[in-house]
Design a protein around this motif. Structure first.
Motif, PDB file in Angstrom:
ATOM      1  N   PHE A 242       0.828  -1.195   0.151  1.00  0.00           N
ATOM      2  CA  PHE A 242      -0.050   0.031   0.108  1.00  0.00           C
ATOM      3  C   PHE A 242       1.050   1.256  -0.055  1.00  0.00           C
ATOM      4  O   PHE A 242       0.531   2.117  -0.687  1.00  0.00           O
ATOM      5  N   LEU A 243       1.831   1.293   0.559  1.00  0.00           N
ATOM      6  CA  LEU A 243       2.955   2.471   0.865  1.00  0.00           C
ATOM      7  C   LEU A 243       3.457   2.725  -0.495  1.00  0.00           C
ATOM      8  O   LEU A 243       3.614   3.691  -0.991  1.00  0.00           O
ATOM      9  N   ILE A 244       3.831   1.510  -1.310  1.00  0.00           N
ATOM     10  CA  ILE A 244       4.500   1.918  -2.516  1.00  0.00           C
ATOM     11  C   ILE A 244       3.364   2.320  -3.459  1.00  0.00           C
ATOM     12  O   ILE A 244       3.967   3.292  -4.311  1.00  0.00           O
ATOM     13  N   ILE A 245       2.289   1.790  -3.625  1.00  0.00           N
ATOM     14  CA  ILE A 245       1.350   2.331  -4.042  1.00  0.00           C
ATOM     15  C   ILE A 245       0.990   3.874  -4.196  1.00  0.00           C
ATOM     16  O   ILE A 245       0.915   4.867  -5.081  1.00  0.00           O
ATOM     17  N   LEU A 246       0.962   4.179  -2.877  1.00  0.00           N
ATOM     18  CA  LEU A 246       0.774   5.557  -2.336  1.00  0.00           C
ATOM     19  C   LEU A 246       1.909   6.496  -3.115  1.00  0.00           C
ATOM     20  O   LEU A 246       1.696   7.602  -3.339  1.00  0.00           O
ATOM     21  N   LEU A 247       3.291   5.984  -2.671  1.00  0.00           N
ATOM     22  CA  LEU A 247       4.257   7.010  -3.167  1.00  0.00           C
ATOM     23  C   LEU A 247       4.337   7.054  -4.587  1.00  0.00           C
ATOM     24  O   LEU A 247       4.693   8.040  -5.203  1.00  0.00           O
ATOM     25  N   ALA A 248       4.162   6.112  -5.504  1.00  0.00           N
ATOM     26  CA  ALA A 248       3.840   6.082  -6.976  1.00  0.00           C
ATOM     27  C   ALA A 248       2.763   7.189  -7.342  1.00  0.00           C
ATOM     28  O   ALA A 248       3.016   7.869  -8.273  1.00  0.00           O
ATOM     29  N   ALA A 249       1.606   7.266  -6.316  1.00  0.00           N
ATOM     30  CA  ALA A 249       0.450   8.136  -7.033  1.00  0.00           C
ATOM     31  C   ALA A 249       0.984   9.559  -6.615  1.00  0.00           C
ATOM     32  O   ALA A 249       0.270  10.351  -7.074  1.00  0.00           O
ATOM     33  N   VAL A 250       1.805   9.948  -5.450  1.00  0.00           N
ATOM     34  CA  VAL A 250       2.041  11.178  -5.034  1.00  0.00           C
ATOM     35  C   VAL A 250       2.426  12.284  -6.431  1.00  0.00           C
ATOM     36  O   VAL A 250       1.978  13.172  -6.715  1.00  0.00           O
ATOM     37  N   PRO A 251       3.682  11.988  -7.132  1.00  0.00           N
ATOM     38  CA  PRO A 251       4.079  12.452  -8.155  1.00  0.00           C
ATOM     39  C   PRO A 251       2.824  12.965  -9.112  1.00  0.00           C
ATOM     40  O   PRO A 251       2.798  13.982  -9.830  1.00  0.00           O
ATOM     41  N   ARG A 252       2.208  11.756  -9.606  1.00  0.00           N
ATOM     42  CA  ARG A 252       0.930  11.832 -10.375  1.00  0.00           C
ATOM     43  C   ARG A 252      -0.034  13.083  -9.875  1.00  0.00           C
ATOM     44  O   ARG A 252      -0.401  13.790 -10.501  1.00  0.00           O
ATOM     45  N   LEU A 253      -0.279  12.920  -8.521  1.00  0.00           N
ATOM     46  CA  LEU A 253      -1.321  13.863  -8.066  1.00  0.00           C
ATOM     47  C   LEU A 253      -0.701  15.230  -8.100  1.00  0.00           C
ATOM     48  O   LEU A 253      -1.292  16.102  -8.494  1.00  0.00           O
TER      49      LEU A 253
ATOM     50  N   VAL B 270      -1.131  22.451 -27.016  1.00  0.00           N
ATOM     51  CA  VAL B 270      -0.433  21.128 -26.229  1.00  0.00           C
ATOM     52  C   VAL B 270      -1.058  21.395 -24.721  1.00  0.00           C
ATOM     53  O   VAL B 270      -1.056  22.352 -24.184  1.00  0.00           O
ATOM     54  N   VAL B 271      -1.348  20.096 -24.264  1.00  0.00           N
ATOM     55  CA  VAL B 271      -1.688  19.931 -22.785  1.00  0.00           C
ATOM     56  C   VAL B 271      -0.763  18.857 -22.443  1.00  0.00           C
ATOM     57  O   VAL B 271      -0.434  17.903 -22.855  1.00  0.00           O
ATOM     58  N   ASN B 272      -0.145  19.015 -20.925  1.00  0.00           N
ATOM     59  CA  ASN B 272       0.671  18.254 -20.622  1.00  0.00           C
ATOM     60  C   ASN B 272       0.044  16.973 -19.529  1.00  0.00           C
ATOM     61  O   ASN B 272       0.536  16.841 -18.423  1.00  0.00           O
ATOM     62  N   THR B 273      -0.855  16.603 -20.136  1.00  0.00           N
ATOM     63  CA  THR B 273      -1.339  15.247 -19.335  1.00  0.00           C
ATOM     64  C   THR B 273      -2.351  14.353 -20.623  1.00  0.00           C
ATOM     65  O   THR B 273      -2.762  15.043 -21.688  1.00  0.00           O
ATOM     66  N   HIS B 274      -2.269  13.021 -20.237  1.00  0.00           N
ATOM     67  CA  HIS B 274      -3.019  12.414 -21.167  1.00  0.00           C
ATOM     68  C   HIS B 274      -4.420  12.125 -20.859  1.00  0.00           C
ATOM     69  O   HIS B 274      -5.066  11.442 -21.610  1.00  0.00           O
TER      70      HIS B 274
ATOM     71  N   VAL C 288      -5.179  17.134 -35.838  1.00  0.00           N
ATOM     72  CA  VAL C 288      -4.372  15.824 -35.734  1.00  0.00           C
ATOM     73  C   VAL C 288      -4.043  15.879 -34.398  1.00  0.00           C
ATOM     74  O   VAL C 288      -3.326  16.569 -33.803  1.00  0.00           O
ATOM     75  N   ARG C 289      -4.265  14.721 -33.753  1.00  0.00           N
ATOM     76  CA  ARG C 289      -4.089  14.405 -32.715  1.00  0.00           C
ATOM     77  C   ARG C 289      -2.662  13.586 -32.193  1.00  0.00           C
ATOM     78  O   ARG C 289      -2.724  12.636 -33.017  1.00  0.00           O
ATOM     79  N   ALA C 290      -1.862  14.020 -31.487  1.00  0.00           N
ATOM     80  CA  ALA C 290      -0.699  13.035 -31.336  1.00  0.00           C
ATOM     81  C   ALA C 290      -0.385  12.843 -29.769  1.00  0.00           C
ATOM     82  O   ALA C 290      -0.332  13.900 -29.004  1.00  0.00           O
ATOM     83  N   SER C 291      -0.173  11.926 -29.292  1.00  0.00           N
ATOM     84  CA  SER C 291       0.161  11.400 -27.888  1.00  0.00           C
ATOM     85  C   SER C 291       1.770  11.434 -27.871  1.00  0.00           C
ATOM     86  O   SER C 291       2.260  10.570 -28.383  1.00  0.00           O
ATOM     87  N   LEU C 292       2.275  12.143 -26.868  1.00  0.00           N
ATOM     88  CA  LEU C 292       3.860  12.089 -26.694  1.00  0.00           C
ATOM     89  C   LEU C 292       4.059  11.499 -25.260  1.00  0.00           C
ATOM     90  O   LEU C 292       3.317  11.963 -24.292  1.00  0.00           O
ATOM     91  N   SER C 293       5.221  10.592 -24.944  1.00  0.00           N
ATOM     92  CA  SER C 293       5.614  10.392 -23.628  1.00  0.00           C
ATOM     93  C   SER C 293       6.929  10.530 -23.671  1.00  0.00           C
ATOM     94  O   SER C 293       7.566   9.889 -24.511  1.00  0.00           O
ATOM     95  N   ASN C 294       7.651  11.067 -22.664  1.00  0.00           N
ATOM     96  CA  ASN C 294       9.033  11.012 -22.353  1.00  0.00           C
ATOM     97  C   ASN C 294       9.363  10.571 -20.950  1.00  0.00           C
ATOM     98  O   ASN C 294       9.015  11.205 -20.064  1.00  0.00           O
ATOM     99  N   THR C 295      10.083   9.592 -20.913  1.00  0.00           N
ATOM    100  CA  THR C 295      10.688   9.080 -19.447  1.00  0.00           C
ATOM    101  C   THR C 295      12.101   9.195 -19.253  1.00  0.00           C
ATOM    102  O   THR C 295      12.991   9.333 -20.178  1.00  0.00           O
TER     103      THR C 295
ATOM    104  N   SER D 144      10.799   9.811 -13.752  1.00  0.00           N
ATOM    105  CA  SER D 144       9.690  10.637 -13.967  1.00  0.00           C
ATOM    106  C   SER D 144       9.086  10.651 -15.394  1.00  0.00           C
ATOM    107  O   SER D 144      10.073  10.330 -16.393  1.00  0.00           O
ATOM    108  N   VAL D 145       7.989  10.756 -15.802  1.00  0.00           N
ATOM    109  CA  VAL D 145       7.364  10.428 -17.199  1.00  0.00           C
ATOM    110  C   VAL D 145       6.484  11.639 -17.511  1.00  0.00           C
ATOM    111  O   VAL D 145       5.767  12.446 -16.661  1.00  0.00           O
ATOM    112  N   ASN D 146       7.034  12.263 -18.497  1.00  0.00           N
ATOM    113  CA  ASN D 146       6.328  13.588 -19.090  1.00  0.00           C
ATOM    114  C   ASN D 146       5.464  13.234 -20.168  1.00  0.00           C
ATOM    115  O   ASN D 146       5.929  12.702 -21.364  1.00  0.00           O
ATOM    116  N   GLN D 147       4.156  13.331 -19.873  1.00  0.00           N
ATOM    117  CA  GLN D 147       2.991  12.818 -21.044  1.00  0.00           C
ATOM    118  C   GLN D 147       2.463  14.277 -21.652  1.00  0.00           C
ATOM    119  O   GLN D 147       1.988  15.166 -20.777  1.00  0.00           O
ATOM    120  N   THR D 148       2.395  14.409 -22.933  1.00  0.00           N
ATOM    121  CA  THR D 148       1.595  15.500 -23.521  1.00  0.00           C
ATOM    122  C   THR D 148       0.670  14.956 -24.658  1.00  0.00           C
ATOM    123  O   THR D 148       1.141  13.902 -25.276  1.00  0.00           O
TER     124      THR D 148
END
Length: 611
Positions: free
Chosen positions: A6-17, A44-48, A68-75, A83-87
């Motif tokens: 549960f702690l790992i899931i919580l920590l992974a969710a914090v950056p996304r929040l 351009v919007v910085n989330t999927h 024309v829609r394009a999804s971009l992800s940069n890890t 960190s993952v940058n999604q636009t």
């Protein structure tokens, strides 16, 4: 185990929040286009996590394609943290159909459950250039040749030129005006090889630093050009009469596409080749009519021309003798602040007065120097009593009303009581006068009970104490001289070592710049080249970079015996590096030219600076 999971899931969710809280939605398009040009409008919007994209109305443009829609992800991973940058990008292809200035309204989108609005976009649509069709059929206005014709080897003055614009041509002496050099090009300009600006004889000049210089599209005299402001100066005429700003010379490098007539040669060269040609461009001479300031100058006229205010304050009105009194005067406004003389403060005769301390807090603007000038006057009362510091007067010439104005400050009543104070510590580093003396302590009475008499026949001359009296100071002086000499040599070695490593440090920076050039990192490359040039001069002259500027570098290099031509070459290398960052054309060729120019000028400078 469940708690750990549960702690790992919580920590992974914090950056996304935290990322969800900072959703950005931006729109971008060219600032200017030409009628008939196609261009892209991007959102351009910085989330999927998005839905319901609503595009704005584009009534003044024809939509050729989109969205024309394009999804971009940069890890990326930094210090073990991934960190993952999604636009998501929405792209429209538009056609400019009507001349004018238009605004594309905001778009909206649902991102992470919230409605987010973009910025609006302003686009200027220029008319089609009247002479573009005659310039060898190139819609971009660039010099070229039509198929099967002989190649052109020159560029006309209508294809490439530099304008110089004086904000005012009729003005008063000491009145500020803006001088602007602007480059217009309809050809493939690759860079500046050399620039010779006038000396501005008869003017006090200050340069406005260019912070966001860039190339823009502009319709000028019936044609469309790429333009940029090269340099801007604020000038203050120092004398009345006709003053002349001499022409400036720009030696430019242009890349020209040459069409091949020989089919065999055209096959192996893609039908054309690139040839670099050089062109010298001169700006016109400008004549200014400078009028004398009107008669009737007030007594104590400060020389100020502009719009000013004045205020004063005092640290205390009650003090003791030998205590320091500080009167602060602040002159604020816009004009020739640097050239304004300090107001005269009439302190009482019993006050010992010191040179004022002046602090300039202003910046150079189009209208002159804007800010304030702070003057601190220090005085020491020597006798007790009641005194008055009269109001000081400040006179200047007001450009709005074209009259002289006199401003006054308040007067101060000072009460001084008798006291035993030593002002030496108060004025440390404030003035260049000699150390203060404390009055009343220059005569000392003889105390007879401390006098010791010696019997007749005892002489100090020739005794052991007498010899030690001379020997000990002599030994101490020799030791002090040796230590001082050693310390001086060590200090000299520090400067010499810094001077010796100047070339090595510059070469190291240029080596890194070469690596960045190969990686096509344009901004980082030019930053590193500028650091190499400024850092080399700083180390070579043993002067901090903060004390160097384009205005004083010529004087400092001349003091070290560097020839004027080499100094000009170094300054041009600086200008060219700043210019090439925003220049149109082939970026790789421009970076290569800047790189080799900087390397060459540092190599020449290495053997020219005399120590």
């Amino acid at each position: 185990m469940k708690k750990l999971f549960f702690l790992i899931i919580l920590l992974a969710a914090v950056p996304r929040l935290s990322a969800d809280e900072k959703v950005t939605f931006t729109a971008s398009a060219p600032d200017a286009v030409v009628v008939g040009d196609k261009f892209k409008l991007e959102f351009v919007v910085n989330t999927h996590n998005v839905r319901d994209f609503r595009a704005p109305a584009m009534n003044n443009f024809e939509v050729l394609m989109g969205p024309v829609r394009a999804s971009l992800s940069n890890t990326r991973e930094i210090n073990g943290v991934r960190s993952v940058n999604q636009t998501i990008k929405y792209t429209y292809t538009l056609l400019a159909t009507t001349e004018g200035e238009f605004t594309i309204p905001v778009a909206s989108i649902q991102a992470n459950g919230n409605e987010v609005l973009s910025n609006s976009v302003k686009i200027k649509v220029l008319p089609e250039g009247q002479q573009a069709a005659r310039s060898n059929g190139n819609s971009g206005g660039q010099q070229g040749t039509s198929a099967g014709s002989a190649p052109h080897h020159s560029v006309s003055n209508e294809d490439l030129f530099v304008t110089v614009n004086a904000g005012k041509t009729k003005l008063y002496e000491q009145e500020a005006f803006l001088l602007t050099y602007k480059i217009y090009t309809a050809v493939d300009l690759r860079g500046l090889e050399d620039v010779k600006l006038p000396d501005f004889t008869g003017f006090h000049s200050q340069e406005i630093e260019q912070t966001n210089a860039r190339w823009e599209l502009e319709h000028y005299r019936g044609r469309n050009y790429r333009t940029t402001v090269y340099r801007q100066f604020v000038l203050f005429p120092q004398q009345p009469g006709q003053l002349v700003i001499e022409p400036a010379r720009f030696d430019m490098v242009i890349a020209q596409a040459l069409q091949h007539i020989d089919p065999f040669e055209a096959f192996f060269n893609g039908g054309q080749s690139i040839k670099q040609i050089k062109k010298s461009v001169h700006t016109p001479r400008i004549t200014l009519e400078v009028e004398s300031l009107p008669s009737g100058k007030p007594i104590g006229f400060s020389g100020g021309v502009g719009d000013f205010t004045i205020s004063s304050s005092i640290n205390t009105t009650e003090l003791k003798t030998n205590d320091a009194l500080t009167l602060k005067v602040v002159i604020s406004g816009t004009g020739n602040l640097r050239l304004v003389r300090n107001p005269e403060v009439k302190f009482p005769d019993d006050f010992e007065i010191y040179d004022p301390k002046v602090e300039n807090n202003f910046r150079v603007t189009r209208d002159g120097q804007t800010g304030n000038k702070v003057i601190e006057y220090l005085a020491i009362p020597r006798h007790a009593g009641n005194y008055k510091i009269p109001a000081l007067e400040f006179s200047y010439f007001d450009l709005k009303s074209k009259t002289y104005k006199t401003l006054t400050t308040e007067e101060y009543q000072i009460r001084v009581e008798k006291g035993d104070g030593n002002a030496e510590q108060v004025i440390a580093n404030f003035t260049n006068k000699e150390d203060l003396r404390v009055l009343g302590e220059d005569i000392r009475y003889i105390k007879f009970n401390e006098v010791k008499l010696r019997p007749k026949g005892e002489f100090f001359f020739g005794s052991t104490g007498y010899l030690l009296f001379y020997i000990i100071p002599a030994i101490a002086f020799i030791l002090f001289f040796i230590v001082y000499r050693k310390q001086a040599m060590e200090n000299a070695n520090v400067s010499r070592m810094r001077t010796k490593r100047a070339n090595k440090a510059a070469v190291k920076r240029l080596k890194l710049a070469g690596k960045l050039m190969n990686e096509n990192k344009k901004d980082a490359f030019y930053d590193e080249v500028l650091k190499a040039l400024w850092g080399y001069i700083s180390d070579k002259l043993n002067i901090p970079v903060s004390q160097l500027s384009k205005d004083n570098i010529e004087e400092k290099l001349s003091a070290y015996g560097v020839e004027e031509a080499l100094i000009r070459e170094f300054l041009n290398a600086l200008h060219e590096c700043e210019f090439a960052r925003f220049a149109p054309g082939d970026e790789s060729t421009a970076m290569d030219h800047v790189y080799h120019t900087s390397l060459e000028v540092i190599s020449k400078m290495e053997n020219s600076i005399k120590h």
